[in-house]
Scaffold this active site. Structure first.
Site, PDB file in Angstrom:
ATOM      1  N   LEU A  50       1.564   3.533  -2.159  1.00 55.97           N
ATOM      2  CA  LEU A  50       1.211   4.781  -2.856  1.00 55.97           C
ATOM      3  C   LEU A  50       0.205   5.632  -2.085  1.00 55.97           C
ATOM      4  O   LEU A  50      -0.200   6.686  -2.554  1.00 55.97           O
ATOM      5  CB  LEU A  50       0.624   4.463  -4.230  1.00 55.97           C
ATOM      6  CG  LEU A  50       1.631   4.004  -5.281  1.00 55.97           C
ATOM      7  CD1 LEU A  50       0.919   3.708  -6.591  1.00 55.97           C
ATOM      8  CD2 LEU A  50       2.721   5.039  -5.501  1.00 55.97           C
ATOM      9  N   GLY A  51      -0.206   5.200  -0.910  1.00 51.68           N
ATOM     10  CA  GLY A  51      -1.229   5.919  -0.166  1.00 51.68           C
ATOM     11  C   GLY A  51      -0.675   7.108   0.608  1.00 51.68           C
ATOM     12  O   GLY A  51       0.496   7.493   0.460  1.00 51.68           O
ATOM     13  N   GLN A  52      -1.539   7.676   1.466  1.00 47.51           N
ATOM     14  CA  GLN A  52      -1.152   8.881   2.211  1.00 47.51           C
ATOM     15  C   GLN A  52       0.063   8.608   3.094  1.00 47.51           C
ATOM     16  O   GLN A  52       0.989   9.414   3.151  1.00 47.51           O
ATOM     17  CB  GLN A  52      -2.340   9.370   3.065  1.00 47.51           C
ATOM     18  CG  GLN A  52      -2.104  10.734   3.686  1.00 47.51           C
ATOM     19  CD  GLN A  52      -3.144  11.108   4.741  1.00 47.51           C
ATOM     20  OE1 GLN A  52      -4.005  10.309   5.101  1.00 47.51           O
ATOM     21  NE2 GLN A  52      -3.047  12.324   5.246  1.00 47.51           N
ATOM     22  N   TYR A  73     -15.030  -0.455   9.284  1.00 46.42           N
ATOM     23  CA  TYR A  73     -13.616  -0.104   9.435  1.00 46.42           C
ATOM     24  C   TYR A  73     -13.130  -0.463  10.839  1.00 46.42           C
ATOM     25  O   TYR A  73     -12.101  -1.127  11.017  1.00 46.42           O
ATOM     26  CB  TYR A  73     -13.456   1.400   9.186  1.00 46.42           C
ATOM     27  CG  TYR A  73     -12.043   1.925   9.272  1.00 46.42           C
ATOM     28  CD1 TYR A  73     -11.092   1.584   8.322  1.00 46.42           C
ATOM     29  CD2 TYR A  73     -11.670   2.816  10.291  1.00 46.42           C
ATOM     30  CE1 TYR A  73      -9.794   2.090   8.379  1.00 46.42           C
ATOM     31  CE2 TYR A  73     -10.393   3.330  10.354  1.00 46.42           C
ATOM     32  CZ  TYR A  73      -9.450   2.966   9.396  1.00 46.42           C
ATOM     33  OH  TYR A  73      -8.178   3.480   9.462  1.00 46.42           O
ATOM     34  N   ASP A 107      -1.364  -7.439  -4.962  1.00 49.33           N
ATOM     35  CA  ASP A 107      -2.709  -7.400  -4.378  1.00 49.33           C
ATOM     36  C   ASP A 107      -2.659  -8.231  -3.093  1.00 49.33           C
ATOM     37  O   ASP A 107      -2.510  -9.464  -3.147  1.00 49.33           O
ATOM     38  CB  ASP A 107      -3.709  -7.994  -5.380  1.00 49.33           C
ATOM     39  CG  ASP A 107      -5.138  -7.984  -4.825  1.00 49.33           C
ATOM     40  OD1 ASP A 107      -5.324  -7.693  -3.629  1.00 49.33           O
ATOM     41  OD2 ASP A 107      -6.067  -8.280  -5.602  1.00 49.33           O
ATOM     42  N   ARG A 124      -1.997  -0.353  -7.196  1.00 45.22           N
ATOM     43  CA  ARG A 124      -1.772   0.563  -8.315  1.00 45.22           C
ATOM     44  C   ARG A 124      -0.313   0.453  -8.764  1.00 45.22           C
ATOM     45  O   ARG A 124       0.537  -0.003  -7.991  1.00 45.22           O
ATOM     46  CB  ARG A 124      -2.073   2.000  -7.889  1.00 45.22           C
ATOM     47  CG  ARG A 124      -3.537   2.223  -7.533  1.00 45.22           C
ATOM     48  CD  ARG A 124      -3.788   3.655  -7.126  1.00 45.22           C
ATOM     49  NE  ARG A 124      -3.426   3.928  -5.734  1.00 45.22           N
ATOM     50  CZ  ARG A 124      -3.280   5.141  -5.222  1.00 45.22           C
ATOM     51  NH1 ARG A 124      -3.392   6.198  -5.992  1.00 45.22           N
ATOM     52  NH2 ARG A 124      -2.985   5.295  -3.958  1.00 45.22           N
ATOM     53  N   GLY A 128       0.842  -1.202   0.000  1.00 43.80           N
ATOM     54  CA  GLY A 128       0.000   0.000   0.000  1.00 43.80           C
ATOM     55  C   GLY A 128       0.868   1.239   0.000  1.00 43.80           C
ATOM     56  O   GLY A 128       0.541   2.263   0.617  1.00 43.80           O
ATOM     57  N   LYS A 136     -10.390  -3.176  12.289  1.00 44.82           N
ATOM     58  CA  LYS A 136      -9.213  -2.733  13.049  1.00 44.82           C
ATOM     59  C   LYS A 136      -9.097  -3.493  14.380  1.00 44.82           C
ATOM     60  O   LYS A 136      -8.011  -3.922  14.759  1.00 44.82           O
ATOM     61  CB  LYS A 136      -9.259  -1.213  13.288  1.00 44.82           C
ATOM     62  CG  LYS A 136      -9.003  -0.389  12.025  1.00 44.82           C
ATOM     63  CD  LYS A 136      -7.673  -0.720  11.379  1.00 44.82           C
ATOM     64  CE  LYS A 136      -7.374   0.136  10.159  1.00 44.82           C
ATOM     65  NZ  LYS A 136      -6.180  -0.318   9.413  1.00 44.82           N
ATOM     66  N   ASP A 144       2.065  -1.954  -4.332  1.00 42.10           N
ATOM     67  CA  ASP A 144       0.703  -1.413  -4.257  1.00 42.10           C
ATOM     68  C   ASP A 144      -0.138  -2.128  -5.315  1.00 42.10           C
ATOM     69  O   ASP A 144       0.392  -2.729  -6.251  1.00 42.10           O
ATOM     70  CB  ASP A 144       0.709   0.105  -4.520  1.00 42.10           C
ATOM     71  CG  ASP A 144      -0.515   0.803  -3.935  1.00 42.10           C
ATOM     72  OD1 ASP A 144      -0.375   1.486  -2.905  1.00 42.10           O
ATOM     73  OD2 ASP A 144      -1.622   0.650  -4.497  1.00 42.10           O
TER      74      ASP A 144
HETATM   75  N1  LIG Z   1      -4.363   8.203   6.987  1.00 38.00           N
HETATM   76  C1  LIG Z   1      -4.893   8.196   8.212  1.00 38.00           C
HETATM   77  O1  LIG Z   1      -5.333   9.230   8.712  1.00 38.00           O
HETATM   78  C2  LIG Z   1      -4.929   6.891   8.990  1.00 38.00           C
HETATM   79  C3  LIG Z   1      -5.309   6.947  10.338  1.00 38.00           C
HETATM   80  C4  LIG Z   1      -5.371   5.755  11.068  1.00 38.00           C
HETATM   81  C5  LIG Z   1      -5.010   4.544  10.458  1.00 38.00           C
HETATM   82  N2  LIG Z   1      -4.647   4.539   9.142  1.00 38.00           N
HETATM   83  C6  LIG Z   1      -4.331   3.240   8.534  1.00 38.00           C
HETATM   84  O2  LIG Z   1      -3.063   3.290   7.886  1.00 38.00           O
HETATM   85  C7  LIG Z   1      -3.087   2.469   6.716  1.00 38.00           C
HETATM   86  C8  LIG Z   1      -2.657   3.293   5.515  1.00 38.00           C
HETATM   87  O3  LIG Z   1      -3.504   4.428   5.417  1.00 38.00           O
HETATM   88  P1  LIG Z   1      -3.376   5.482   4.225  1.00 38.00           P
HETATM   89  O4  LIG Z   1      -4.000   6.736   4.723  1.00 38.00           O
HETATM   90  O5  LIG Z   1      -2.009   5.514   3.674  1.00 38.00           O
HETATM   91  O6  LIG Z   1      -4.396   4.812   3.178  1.00 38.00           O
HETATM   92  P2  LIG Z   1      -4.601   5.180   1.628  1.00 38.00           P
HETATM   93  O7  LIG Z   1      -6.006   4.840   1.278  1.00 38.00           O
HETATM   94  O8  LIG Z   1      -4.092   6.550   1.355  1.00 38.00           O
HETATM   95  O9  LIG Z   1      -3.596   4.143   0.917  1.00 38.00           O
HETATM   96  C9  LIG Z   1      -3.847   2.768   0.885  1.00 38.00           C
HETATM   97  C10 LIG Z   1      -3.074   2.184  -0.283  1.00 38.00           C
HETATM   98  O10 LIG Z   1      -3.352   0.785  -0.334  1.00 38.00           O
HETATM   99  C11 LIG Z   1      -3.510   0.411  -1.689  1.00 38.00           C
HETATM  100  N3  LIG Z   1      -4.353  -0.780  -1.750  1.00 38.00           N
HETATM  101  C12 LIG Z   1      -5.692  -0.863  -1.660  1.00 38.00           C
HETATM  102  N4  LIG Z   1      -6.084  -2.143  -1.796  1.00 38.00           N
HETATM  103  C13 LIG Z   1      -4.971  -2.881  -1.958  1.00 38.00           C
HETATM  104  C14 LIG Z   1      -4.722  -4.261  -2.143  1.00 38.00           C
HETATM  105  N5  LIG Z   1      -5.738  -5.160  -2.217  1.00 38.00           N
HETATM  106  N6  LIG Z   1      -3.435  -4.683  -2.244  1.00 38.00           N
HETATM  107  C15 LIG Z   1      -2.410  -3.800  -2.206  1.00 38.00           C
HETATM  108  N7  LIG Z   1      -2.583  -2.459  -2.062  1.00 38.00           N
HETATM  109  C16 LIG Z   1      -3.854  -2.018  -1.931  1.00 38.00           C
HETATM  110  C17 LIG Z   1      -4.159   1.615  -2.352  1.00 38.00           C
HETATM  111  O11 LIG Z   1      -3.905   1.609  -3.760  1.00 38.00           O
HETATM  112  C18 LIG Z   1      -3.475   2.775  -1.643  1.00 38.00           C
HETATM  113  O12 LIG Z   1      -2.319   3.222  -2.334  1.00 38.00           O
HETATM  114  C19 LIG Z   1      -4.511   1.893   6.632  1.00 38.00           C
HETATM  115  O13 LIG Z   1      -4.530   0.629   7.248  1.00 38.00           O
HETATM  116  C20 LIG Z   1      -5.319   2.857   7.455  1.00 38.00           C
HETATM  117  O14 LIG Z   1      -6.458   2.242   7.997  1.00 38.00           O
HETATM  118  C21 LIG Z   1      -4.596   5.683   8.399  1.00 38.00           C
END
Ligand SMILES: NC(=O)c1ccc[n+]([C@@H]2O[C@H](COP(=O)([O-])OP(=O)(O)OC[C@H]3O[C@@H](n4cnc5c(N)ncnc54)[C@H](O)[C@@H]3O)[C@@H](O)[C@H]2O)c1
Length: 320
Positions: A10-12, A141, A52, A36, A8, A145, A34
């Protein structure tokens, strides 16, 4: 040293965790993956995989091929998206974690699991929420968790997998946009303020929630993973927070930098209901005591830094 796999990436969080891991351990030690396709310019010398996490063979194969010793498992559907697509959320959040823990069991990997303030629910004490307390969330969600925390603890005690986690609050960052959470307003507000001097917030003005600036979250993740296991009285997952704020308070802080900034409220009942089921301020005492958690950014420092960083990339729209 065996390699570090980020799932994952590419996410935040992943967008900032990857460069931090590259700086600390060397780009060749990091494998970004990722669902993506990871753009080449984001890799800076690290390997990348299209992965995936719901496919067990793919996870096993990537771990084996790259000699992975640590997995940061970030792939998940976030709170608002998970509520719209609960079946997919169960499959990705639980199925993906199960596959990661199985790979970790077979290849003796350390695992980081990001839990959330969403792992709490309406029956949890809402102020100074203790480390160990009632966890009866009312969202899909949150269910994934809590179940994820328990599954990680089970793999630790039953199979000796070194699984560790944080209960992260809403994360505020300027590199990648958030992926559909209930605290996304606290990022959107900055972009909107710089572009339009105006923001319509989807939560009520007095909705108090925990937040943290991304550099503190990344530092906490790495510090927890490097901490001496003997010092960890908890594994999954440590409460961490840096500020407990409302949209109205954030707007006041932003007006110190953008005096004509205006906020109004168009409340989204779905996300408001999720926010109302979460704590207002969690206690991070255990994280501070056990492994020295100490965030650097409060509301004022975070706001100043966010605006400084975003001014370089966000411009007001040109007329015409
Ligand atoms: N950002 C927050 O504020 C926050 C707060 C608490 C917990 N979290 C947890 O941290 C983790 C990451 O959060 P984030 O904000 O980076 O999420 P995000 O949605 O920005 O990124 C998630 C990434 O996972 C990838 N993804 C989705 N399905 C997938 C799969 N089947 N296989 C591989 N990759 C896949 C997506 O393409 C994306 O790039 C999550 O578990 C989230 O619950 C985030």
């Amino acid at each position: 040293m065996r390699r570090i796999l980020v799932i994952g990436a590419l996410g935040q969080i992943g967008s900032e965790l990857i460069p931090a891991l590259q700086d600390r351990y060397g780009a060749e030690q990091v494998v970004a993956s990722d669902l993506r396709v990871v753009p080449v310019e984001r890799l800076a010398g690290s390997a990348c995989e299209h992965l995936d996490c719901t496919q067990p063979q793919q996870v096993l194969e990537v771990v084996r091929r790259h000699d992975v010793g640590t997995i940061y498992h970030l792939a998940a559907l976030l709170s608002a998206v998970a509520e719209e697509r609960p079946h997919v959320a169960w499959s990705v959040n639980m199925g993906g974690l199960y596959n990661v823990l199985e790979a970790a069991r077979q290849y003796r990997c350390q695992v980081f699991f990001p839990s959330s303030i969403g792992a709490f629910g309406p029956s949890t004490p809402r102020q100074h929420t203790p480390q160990v307390t009632v966890q009866r969330p009312t969202t899909m969600y949150g269910v994934t968790k809590v179940a994820g925390e328990l599954l990680c603890d089970y793999y630790a005690s039953r199979f000796g997998v070194d699984a560790r986690g944080l209960r992260l609050p809403g994360l505020i960052s300027y590199v990648a946009m958030p992926g559909g959470g209930t605290t996304d307003y606290a990022v959107e507000i900055f972009y909107s303020a710089l572009r339009y001097k105006h923001y319509s917030c989807f939560l009520k003005p007095d909705t108090r929630l925990d937040m943290m600036y991304m550099p503190d979250a990344i530092a906490a993740m790495i510090a927890l993973m490097e901490a001496d296991a003997k010092r960890l009285s908890h594994r999954n997952a440590y409460n961490v927070t840096a500020m407990s704020i409302t949209p109205a308070e954030l707007a006041v802080e932003m007006r110190k930098h953008i005096p004509d900034f205006v906020i109004d409220y168009q409340v989204d009942p779905g996300r408001q209901a999720i926010a109302d089921s979460w704590p207002q301020s969690i206690s991070d005492k255990a994280a501070r005591q056990d492994w020295g958690f100490a965030p650097r950014f409060d509301l004022a420092a975070m706001t100043a830094d966010m605006l400084k960083r975003l001014r370089a990339k966000v411009r007001p729209p040109t007329g015409g």
